[in-house]
Design an enzyme around this catalytic site. Sequence first.
Site, PDB file in Angstrom:
ATOM      1  N   ARG A  96       0.839  -1.200   0.000  1.00 23.11           N
ATOM      2  CA  ARG A  96       0.000   0.000   0.000  1.00 23.11           C
ATOM      3  C   ARG A  96       0.877   1.254   0.000  1.00 23.11           C
ATOM      4  NH1 ARG A  96      -2.980  -1.378   5.564  1.00 23.11           N
ATOM      5  NH2 ARG A  96      -1.145  -1.877   6.800  1.00 23.11           N
ATOM      6  N   VAL A 151      -2.409  -8.139  15.272  1.00 24.43           N
ATOM      7  CA  VAL A 151      -3.146  -7.229  14.389  1.00 24.43           C
ATOM      8  C   VAL A 151      -2.657  -5.785  14.495  1.00 24.43           C
ATOM      9  CG1 VAL A 151      -5.475  -6.323  13.901  1.00 24.43           C
ATOM     10  CG2 VAL A 151      -5.195  -8.706  14.557  1.00 24.43           C
ATOM     11  N   SER A 170      -0.590 -10.029  10.882  1.00 26.53           N
ATOM     12  CA  SER A 170      -1.573  -9.284  10.077  1.00 26.53           C
ATOM     13  C   SER A 170      -1.196  -7.808   9.953  1.00 26.53           C
ATOM     14  CB  SER A 170      -2.938  -9.402  10.765  1.00 26.53           C
ATOM     15  OG  SER A 170      -3.806  -8.380  10.356  1.00 26.53           O
ATOM     16  N   LYS A 201      -8.980   1.449  -1.005  1.00 23.22           N
ATOM     17  CA  LYS A 201      -9.438   1.992   0.277  1.00 23.22           C
ATOM     18  C   LYS A 201      -8.518   3.134   0.673  1.00 23.22           C
ATOM     19  CE  LYS A 201      -8.834  -0.214   4.343  1.00 23.22           C
ATOM     20  NZ  LYS A 201      -9.076  -1.224   5.381  1.00 23.22           N
ATOM     21  N   THR A 224      -3.461  -3.657  19.886  1.00 18.00           N
ATOM     22  CA  THR A 224      -3.222  -2.387  20.571  1.00 18.00           C
ATOM     23  C   THR A 224      -2.845  -1.316  19.545  1.00 18.00           C
ATOM     24  OG1 THR A 224      -0.865  -2.795  20.892  1.00 18.00           O
ATOM     25  CG2 THR A 224      -2.357  -3.629  22.589  1.00 18.00           C
ATOM     26  N   GLU A 246      -3.078   5.976   4.190  1.00 15.99           N
ATOM     27  CA  GLU A 246      -2.694   4.960   3.212  1.00 15.99           C
ATOM     28  C   GLU A 246      -3.751   4.792   2.128  1.00 15.99           C
ATOM     29  OE1 GLU A 246      -0.422   2.027   6.371  1.00 15.99           O
ATOM     30  OE2 GLU A 246      -2.589   1.974   6.258  1.00 15.99           O
ATOM     31  N   ASP A 280       1.302  -2.629  12.482  1.00 14.95           N
ATOM     32  CA  ASP A 280       0.968  -2.575  11.056  1.00 14.95           C
ATOM     33  C   ASP A 280       1.583  -1.366  10.354  1.00 14.95           C
ATOM     34  OD1 ASP A 280      -0.586  -0.666  12.258  1.00 14.95           O
ATOM     35  OD2 ASP A 280      -2.498  -1.343  11.428  1.00 14.95           O
TER      36      ASP A 280
END
Length: 346
Positions: A51, A230, A298, A75, A207, A62, A233
């Site tokens: 991205r 998660v 992820s 997106k 978090t 992003e 990122d």
Amino acid sequence: MQPNLNIVPFVSVDNMMKLVLSIGVEAFLTGLAAYVEDDFRRWESFDKTPRVASHSAEGVIELMPTSDGVAYGFKYVNGHPRNTRDGRQTVTAFGVLADVSNGYPLLLTEMTILTALRTAATSAVAGRHLAAKGARCMAIIGNGAQAEFQALAFKALMGIDRLRLYDIDRTASEKCVRNLKGLGFDIHVAASAEDAVEGADIVTTVTADKQYATILTDNMVGAGVHINAVGGDCPGKTELHADILRRAQIFVEYPPQTRIEGEIQQLPADYPVRELWRVIAGLDAGRADPAEITLFDSVGFATEDFSALRFVRDRLHGTQFYEDLDLLADPDEPRDLFGMLLRAAA
Ligand SMILES: NC(=O)c1ccc[n+]([C@@H]2O[C@H](COP(=O)([O-])OP(=O)(O)OC[C@H]3O[C@@H](n4cnc5c(N)ncnc54)[C@H](O)[C@@H]3O)[C@@H](O)[C@H]2O)c1
């Protein structure tokens, strides 16, 4: 659904909530997970690129594009961990699905709620393929906007019905307990991250903090656990101690993006990782034995948003949960754009 060429269906936040509730949250997550899996299975038919991220001291904005040659999706999404202090979301998003044959948008939709749903659905898809059989108990560390969606996706797809919640802000855990009341969970609010992971088959870390955080240390991860990481990122934003990564089988979405943004940014650039789509497509066996530690690193990939956009477009048919948006100019004679402007003044 699209009577005029210039009209694009638009799904507002209000209509997204109505659509989700009319289907049911768990049914929506299950249906969306099937689309996510279908698109992972045909991974090779997608245009893929890491991205496009614009970083600042406060966060990131992003753009996440992809296409399967028939439809194109993108997106817009932000990530600003300090936003909640002045009443804003950490993550907000909207997205577009378009027709590749003529470039016209087919759908414009809010994606803040949809991102929480697609992230949770993807996590649960990964969990179903990678966690040890019979998993029932999940720890969730970080009990903010994404947390309940994660809980419900793992319940809907894997039958997880015991939760161990931890957040540095106890009111966030209490919010989760309130929201999940009566939805079939046995919930323990933990006093620490160590307490939260005690006896958990799956550990979800979700978090928000723009730093190399250490939410989990090596000694907190026992044999057989599946980690659903998660919250790490972005470059400079991770949740796991690097020693955990060296003990785990690591599964990622799109390696060129995850090497920049995921937990594996802490490892050498050629460190071996495995691709989730190959597990879903049956090309990689995934977990080899019950004692293995598996990690889904992820970060969120564009195909998951594409799946979510497709799912929403398909579910909108026959509903009233959208508005007609006058988004595209439509002069009577396509080349007379200026004439259309002049006639508007008349
Ligand atoms: N991988 C993906 O696809 C994906 C998708 C969406 C969001 N995210 C990421 O997930 C994270 C969470 O998103 P959100 O919308 O729930 O954010 P949020 O701000 O609503 O919630 C984050 C929670 O984490 C808690 N927290 C912060 N540091 C902690 C710590 N050390 N220990 C325990 N709890 C801690 C905060 O108190 C807060 O309640 C963000 O980092 C976001 O970027 C990833």
